[in-house]
Write a protein that holds these residues in place. Structure first.
Motif, PDB file in Angstrom:
ATOM      1  N   CYS A  37       0.818  -1.215   0.000  1.00  0.00           N
ATOM      2  CA  CYS A  37       0.000   0.000   0.000  1.00  0.00           C
ATOM      3  C   CYS A  37       0.853   1.267   0.000  1.00  0.00           C
ATOM      4  N   CYS A  38       2.075   1.169   0.474  1.00  0.00           N
ATOM      5  CA  CYS A  38       2.917   2.348   0.636  1.00  0.00           C
ATOM      6  C   CYS A  38       4.027   2.431  -0.392  1.00  0.00           C
ATOM      7  N   LEU A  39       4.759   1.348  -0.574  1.00  0.00           N
ATOM      8  CA  LEU A  39       5.963   1.377  -1.406  1.00  0.00           C
ATOM      9  C   LEU A  39       5.711   1.816  -2.848  1.00  0.00           C
ATOM     10  N   PRO A  40       4.631   1.348  -3.525  1.00  0.00           N
ATOM     11  CA  PRO A  40       4.427   1.790  -4.905  1.00  0.00           C
ATOM     12  C   PRO A  40       4.191   3.297  -5.027  1.00  0.00           C
ATOM     13  N   LEU A  41       3.656   3.910  -3.959  1.00  0.00           N
ATOM     14  CA  LEU A  41       3.364   5.339  -3.994  1.00  0.00           C
ATOM     15  C   LEU A  41       4.535   6.188  -3.529  1.00  0.00           C
ATOM     16  N   TYR A  42       5.602   5.532  -3.081  1.00  0.00           N
ATOM     17  CA  TYR A  42       6.723   6.257  -2.494  1.00  0.00           C
ATOM     18  C   TYR A  42       7.313   7.319  -3.419  1.00  0.00           C
ATOM     19  N   PRO A  43       7.610   7.013  -4.697  1.00  0.00           N
ATOM     20  CA  PRO A  43       8.154   8.060  -5.570  1.00  0.00           C
ATOM     21  C   PRO A  43       7.236   9.271  -5.683  1.00  0.00           C
ATOM     22  N   SER A  44       5.914   9.019  -5.702  1.00  0.00           N
ATOM     23  CA  SER A  44       4.965  10.132  -5.784  1.00  0.00           C
ATOM     24  C   SER A  44       4.992  10.976  -4.515  1.00  0.00           C
ATOM     25  N   TYR A  45       5.072  10.305  -3.348  1.00  0.00           N
ATOM     26  CA  TYR A  45       5.171  11.032  -2.081  1.00  0.00           C
ATOM     27  C   TYR A  45       6.404  11.925  -2.086  1.00  0.00           C
ATOM     28  N   LEU A  46       7.535  11.356  -2.487  1.00  0.00           N
ATOM     29  CA  LEU A  46       8.792  12.090  -2.472  1.00  0.00           C
ATOM     30  C   LEU A  46       8.745  13.267  -3.442  1.00  0.00           C
ATOM     31  N   SER A  47       8.146  13.036  -4.587  1.00  0.00           N
ATOM     32  CA  SER A  47       8.016  14.106  -5.574  1.00  0.00           C
ATOM     33  C   SER A  47       7.129  15.232  -5.049  1.00  0.00           C
ATOM     34  N   TYR A  48       6.056  14.849  -4.363  1.00  0.00           N
ATOM     35  CA  TYR A  48       5.095  15.838  -3.860  1.00  0.00           C
ATOM     36  C   TYR A  48       5.710  16.729  -2.786  1.00  0.00           C
ATOM     37  N   ILE A  49       6.433  16.124  -1.841  1.00  0.00           N
ATOM     38  CA  ILE A  49       6.961  16.916  -0.724  1.00  0.00           C
ATOM     39  C   ILE A  49       8.175  17.752  -1.134  1.00  0.00           C
TER      40      ILE A  49
END
Length: 237
Positions: free
Chosen positions: A21-33
């Motif tokens: 649930c978390c790892l696939p979205l990690y690049p998006s999280y990092l890009s967003y912040i």
């Protein structure tokens, strides 16, 4: 037992991060912040400016989600202390909750209300580190089918052992934060880890059920006995 439980909480934090649930979205999280595109993060990961920006915004994000974790842990600790006279009952109820969450991760117990993901809907993000901090709060102040059961188990463990909530939440937060920091410089590593995340979550579910049974029967000390039995003499102080 406090050291053993802290080790369990640390491993639980790592498991939460590498969950499907978390790892696939990690690049998006990092890009967003950070305000940088995933491509910029990949191509510029060796530049000083990108590294500093990534580290500082990641730290603000981590402080945001840790604030929520500490709040939940504090509440669980207060509950455990307030009902200290019913410590055995709280321990058994916490154990049942941990077992149920373990069965959920194994796919044996999957009620629909636990399968729905609930997140704070942040349509806007304030600029700078305050925005990354708020996004961290929004990330953790919700429920996901992978992270939720694991965090619930740590909160339940905190309630069953009054006075340990701070240590457990700190260990859990560190376990979640460390791979977040590491993968900030190795975005490609997230894809390699992802193919093992489902297996790791199943293993985590088995361990949660096992730990819940030990907690319910008040046999958690057996983990310490087992570890002492396999520890070489030169490591025993």
């Amino acid at each position: 037992m406090s050291n053993i439980n802290a080790g369990i909480a640390l491993a639980a934090g790592v498991a939460s991060f590498i969950s499907p649930c978390c790892l696939p979205l990690y690049p998006s999280y990092l890009s967003y912040i950070t305000g940088l595109s995933v491509q910029q993060l990949k191509s510029g990961s060796n530049t000083k400016e990108v590294r500093i920006r990534t580290i500082t915004h990641t730290l603000a994000f981590i402080l945001g989600f840790s604030a929520v974790f500490y709040t939940l842990g504090f509440g669980a600790g207060l509950f455990g202390q307030f009902f200290n006279g019913q410590r055995d009952l709280i321990r058994q109820l916490s154990a049942i909750l941990i077992i149920v969450m373990g069965l959920f991760l194994l796919g044996i117990f999957q009620p629909q209300f636990l399968l729905r993901e609930r997140k704070l809907d942040l349509k806007w993000k304030p600029a700078g580190y305050v925005g990354s901090f708020i996004f961290g709060i929004g990330f953790s102040a919700g429920w996901s089918p992978c992270i939720g059961p694991i965090l619930t188990a740590i909160i339940a463990l905190s309630a069953s052992e009054p006075g340990t909530w701070f240590t457990l939440i700190t260990a859990y937060s560190i376990g979640f934060a460390l791979p977040f920091f590491v993968l900030a410089f190795f975005l490609g590593g997230a894809r390699r880890i992802l193919k093992y995340s489902n297996v790791l979550m199943k293993i985590g579910g088995v361990l949660m059920v096992f730990m819940g049974v030990l907690l319910f029967t008040d046999q958690m000390f057996r983990i310490t006995v087992w570890l002492q039995g396999i520890t070489p003499d030169w490591l025993i102080f």
